[in-house]
Design an enzyme around this catalytic site. Structure first.
Site: not given
Length: 316
Positions: A72, A94, A136, A198, A218, A221
């Protein structure tokens, strides 16, 4: 004296994670979230992990599929925003977002495996349904830049800002700078993203010949995402250090809304009951000519003997 000495021994690096998980599960504010699943959440948490001697903060109380996290990160650095290169490598992290969009828009009750097969086999289908929007990688290496087009008008430049390339140059030439950072939080393009960033802002710091990295996240999980996020931060810090002739220092992770999903009760209870152990290491076997030229084969994790995998659903 023996008991006192034992009490002062340094805790395993993972203990801070388990302590945070326990605190959120017992004391977090229970709330309805975007997904409708519900979470227990706190605002603000920080953890620090050493990268000395090739240390890598992989969780040991459950198996982390670090190669998926590494693939990733390498995908981010290409600037690609389509899931096709990931699913071709067997990385599914994803897929749920475009799959959910496809189901809602077409009404077809297709399962993940069939959807991914179509993504791989049909380029036009992948182009239409596999793209995540300017997430991203798009912001990291091609942040939109606009140039004058005459008569007070502007047009989007063919090549945007490459924050990663500029970061490498800045670390090499101005290591004392307080601007050694990049971000994915492009306010103008958030609405077009399958999921706003995130892990949104990364900052780096050079001291005594060592490079340390910090991530502000921000939304985290903690049960599922954190393991990938901390590995990605550590991997990228190691890559940057190698490219800039520096030793790795430490990584600092800072979370904003840090939460556990209510449907992760089995995961939480199982994991906080386990005792962390071991000291895995990340080895980079090659130094490519550029930060953008690493391949998955360049990375090797040693001495990683985690406890068993704990399954939990992803909230989309």
């Amino acid at each position: 004296m023996i008991a006192d000495s034992h009490a002062r021994q340094t805790p395993h690096y993972e203990q801070q994670y388990l302590d945070l998980m326990r605190h959120i599960w017992l004391h977090g504010d229970e709330r309805v979230d975007r997904t409708g699943v519900g979470t227990r959440s706190i605002l603000g948490a920080t953890m620090r992990f050493s990268l000395a001697d090739d240390a890598i903060p992989l969780l040991t109380t459950k198996r982390v599929y670090w190669k998926a996290a590494a693939r990733e990160m390498l995908w981010f650095l290409t600037g690609n925003t389509n899931i096709r290169p990931l699913v071709e490598q067997g990385v599914h992290i994803w897929t749920d977002w475009p799959l959910d969009s496809y189901r809602r828009e077409t009404g077809e009750d297709i399962d993940r495996d069939a959807f991914e097969r179509r993504i791989i086999d049909d380029e036009a289908f992948a182009t239409r349904w596999g793209d995540l929007g300017p997430v991203y990688g798009a912001q990291w290496v091609n942040w939109p830049r606009y140039e004058p087009a005459g008569e007070g008008l502007f047009r989007r430049a063919e090549q945007g800002y490459n924050q990663i390339a500029e970061l490498v140059q800045a670390i090499r030439t101005n290591p004392g700078s307080r601007r050694l950072l990049f971000t994915g939080w492009n306010v103008a393009e958030l609405a077009g993203m399958a999921l706003p960033p995130c892990h949104m802002t990364y900052q780096f710091h050079v001291a005594n010949g060592k490079l340390s990295g910090m991530l502000f996240q921000r939304s985290c999980d903690l049960g599922l995402g954190f393991a990938f996020n901390i590995f990605g931060l550590s991997m990228l810090t190691r890559m940057l250090a190698q490219q800039c002739d520096l030793e790795p220092g430490e990584v600092v992770w800072s979370g904003g809304d840090v939460h556990l999903y209510l449907n992760h009760a089995d995961l939480v209870e199982a994991q906080i009951a386990r005792v962390p152990s071991g000291a895995p290491r990340l080895r980079i076997n090659r130094r490519p000519s550029s930060i953008f030229d690493y391949a998955i084969e360049d990375f090797e994790v040693l001495d990683y003997a985690p406890q068993g995998h704990i399954a939990a659903p992803v909230a989309v």
